[in-house]
Design a protein around this motif. Sequence first.
Motif, PDB file in Angstrom:
ATOM      1  N   GLY A 126      49.626  32.552  27.250  1.00 45.56           N
ATOM      2  CA  GLY A 126      49.015  32.016  28.463  1.00 45.56           C
ATOM      3  C   GLY A 126      48.846  33.017  29.583  1.00 45.56           C
ATOM      4  O   GLY A 126      48.401  32.642  30.676  1.00 45.56           O
ATOM      5  N   TRP A 127      49.168  34.287  29.335  1.00 45.36           N
ATOM      6  CA  TRP A 127      49.017  35.339  30.340  1.00 45.36           C
ATOM      7  C   TRP A 127      48.400  36.581  29.698  1.00 45.36           C
ATOM      8  O   TRP A 127      48.703  36.904  28.546  1.00 45.36           O
ATOM      9  CB  TRP A 127      50.371  35.739  30.930  1.00 45.36           C
ATOM     10  N   THR A 128      47.592  37.296  30.471  1.00 41.66           N
ATOM     11  CA  THR A 128      47.121  38.618  30.065  1.00 41.66           C
ATOM     12  C   THR A 128      48.150  39.648  30.510  1.00 41.66           C
ATOM     13  O   THR A 128      48.688  39.557  31.622  1.00 41.66           O
ATOM     14  CB  THR A 128      45.754  38.931  30.698  1.00 41.66           C
ATOM     15  N   LEU A 129      48.426  40.635  29.652  1.00 43.87           N
ATOM     16  CA  LEU A 129      49.443  41.649  29.923  1.00 43.87           C
ATOM     17  C   LEU A 129      48.808  43.028  29.818  1.00 43.87           C
ATOM     18  O   LEU A 129      48.051  43.293  28.881  1.00 43.87           O
ATOM     19  CB  LEU A 129      50.593  41.539  28.913  1.00 43.87           C
ATOM     20  N   GLN A 130      49.112  43.884  30.769  1.00 43.50           N
ATOM     21  CA  GLN A 130      48.632  45.265  30.700  1.00 43.50           C
ATOM     22  C   GLN A 130      49.565  46.164  31.487  1.00 43.50           C
ATOM     23  O   GLN A 130      50.394  45.684  32.278  1.00 43.50           O
ATOM     24  CB  GLN A 130      47.211  45.379  31.260  1.00 43.50           C
ATOM     25  N   ASP A 131      49.450  47.460  31.254  1.00 45.72           N
ATOM     26  CA  ASP A 131      50.195  48.388  32.086  1.00 45.72           C
ATOM     27  C   ASP A 131      49.353  48.720  33.307  1.00 45.72           C
ATOM     28  O   ASP A 131      48.130  48.867  33.219  1.00 45.72           O
ATOM     29  CB  ASP A 131      50.591  49.645  31.317  1.00 45.72           C
TER      30      ASP A 131
ATOM     31  N   ALA B 185      49.897  51.154  36.857  1.00 43.62           N
ATOM     32  CA  ALA B 185      50.738  52.055  37.657  1.00 43.62           C
ATOM     33  C   ALA B 185      52.137  52.175  37.066  1.00 43.62           C
ATOM     34  O   ALA B 185      53.136  52.216  37.781  1.00 43.62           O
ATOM     35  CB  ALA B 185      50.820  51.574  39.107  1.00 43.62           C
ATOM     36  N   GLY B 186      52.208  52.199  35.729  1.00 46.91           N
ATOM     37  CA  GLY B 186      53.486  52.371  35.051  1.00 46.91           C
ATOM     38  C   GLY B 186      54.343  51.127  34.973  1.00 46.91           C
ATOM     39  O   GLY B 186      55.502  51.202  34.550  1.00 46.91           O
ATOM     40  N   ARG B 187      53.807  49.984  35.353  1.00 43.28           N
ATOM     41  CA  ARG B 187      54.557  48.720  35.278  1.00 43.28           C
ATOM     42  C   ARG B 187      53.784  47.727  34.416  1.00 43.28           C
ATOM     43  O   ARG B 187      52.586  47.879  34.200  1.00 43.28           O
ATOM     44  CB  ARG B 187      54.749  48.086  36.660  1.00 43.28           C
ATOM     45  N   LYS B 188      54.510  46.701  33.951  1.00 40.26           N
ATOM     46  CA  LYS B 188      53.836  45.625  33.232  1.00 40.26           C
ATOM     47  C   LYS B 188      53.251  44.643  34.237  1.00 40.26           C
ATOM     48  O   LYS B 188      53.965  44.065  35.058  1.00 40.26           O
ATOM     49  CB  LYS B 188      54.803  44.879  32.312  1.00 40.26           C
TER      50      LYS B 188
END
Length: 502
Positions: free
Chosen positions: A315-320, A322-325
């Motif tokens: 139910g969420w999009t995830l990406q890196d 600035a070095g964070r999730k």
Amino acid sequence: MPSIRRAVLYIIALAVIPSVAHPQSAPIEGLNSYIEQAMQDWEVPGLAIAVVRGDSVILARGYGVRTKGGSDAVDENTLFAIASTTKAFTTAALGMLVDEGKLDWDDPVRTYLPELEFGVPYLTREITVRDLVTHRVGVSRSDNLWIAAPFNRAEIIRRVRYLPTVDSFREEYGYHNIMFIAAGEVVAEASGSSWDDFIETRIFEPLGMTRSTTRAAVVETRDNVASSHTYVDGEVQPVERRDYDNIGGAGAIFSSVSDLSKWLRFHLHDGVFEGERLLSDSTIQEIRTPQTVIGVDSVTERLMPSTHFTTYGLGWTLQDYAGRKLVHHSGSLNWTRTQIAMIPSEDIGVAVIANLGSSNLQKAIAFRVLDALLDRPAVDWSAEYLALEERGERRSDERAREVEEAHVLGTSPSLQAEAYTGTYTSELYGKLTISLEDDHLVLEYAPDYIADLEHWHFDTFRGNWRREGYGSDFITFVLDARGEVQSLTLDGFGEFEREEED
């Protein structure tokens, strides 16, 4: 994009309307003026934002007006359709049922929805709850099954068996609202409550989201609701809000940024809100774990060159970033657009909603805020996304020119108008009718989808939808060897077979 003259007029109109501020001050120097200028650039009538750090709401306020041409200001309690950001509420609901042992992410869907069948028996047998909420099923998206068709959730799910296969099961990312509608109905079956009631009693009420609702009829009884807006004949205009209750777990929620600030606090505290745990830490982490690879698209590569991966969780999009999730999701429905984003490792989150359907301003503002909270150099995200929008407009104009260039002048339909009339049927979409009204053909599919047909060329007609903001689509009639109408194809829907007359 709008002409300079209209943009100037809009700036003057917006400038005389005071924005309504929450008593808090902006956490970012120059943010208010940045938003106000960006709204003018995008011609967005109204926008609302909430910014959260840890357990504190450091900004919640509105800008502009609920309805273009009106004087009612947007504030932090204004209701908007939050569209596909609803999906995270559905996975949270499923997660609560997982915590209670009432289902497992990898349970076969047929355990809960035996009526959900696919054209491929293997898929019917193997699809799991996890598959429903990770966009990897591999069947056609066919959004008009809920956008245009006059079907409730149960009938949409029954018609899934007619969705054509477009990708291999679990091998490709393919965004799919209908699978999330089914996921919402899994919540209902596993809990013994409707999806709507579950969201209200298990999420809205504990979080104090008193303005939020999943029901369009409730929205119509509320005050302080943002109008929908889109471009009509090149001008931003308010348009009638539609009832999309049938999208359920995929996008039916209306909320305010004040309420969404509580939703963000709940997530930033890993499932705890004001001392009460509503979702286990392990389930929160599962929701934020990559499930399906999306890949970094060309837009992200250009705008965010430091981003190396993009995936979908539950139910969420995830990406890196600035070095964070970065955990985020966008939403677009009822000509309103929403962006919710958070960086859990930094305890920061933002929700932005704009009441113009073609705007990406909400995404630009969200990244502007995240950059400021991360002490990163300021990027003019509004200008970046506006340039992207303008390129899209140029491509759209080019496609329109190509259509015009392919227009063969001087042709006539093969048959008299009466010969095209009748009832046409699609296994997936049901029935539509072609009738003769005055001197022209009329297509009627559903109460909101009635189009006046004008001859284009040969046996192709352009259908101009009567409802404001819907534009037009092409309808092509197919004749058989006897010269009789056999079927028609409708843009965005596909083929409808003509029924034999009694």
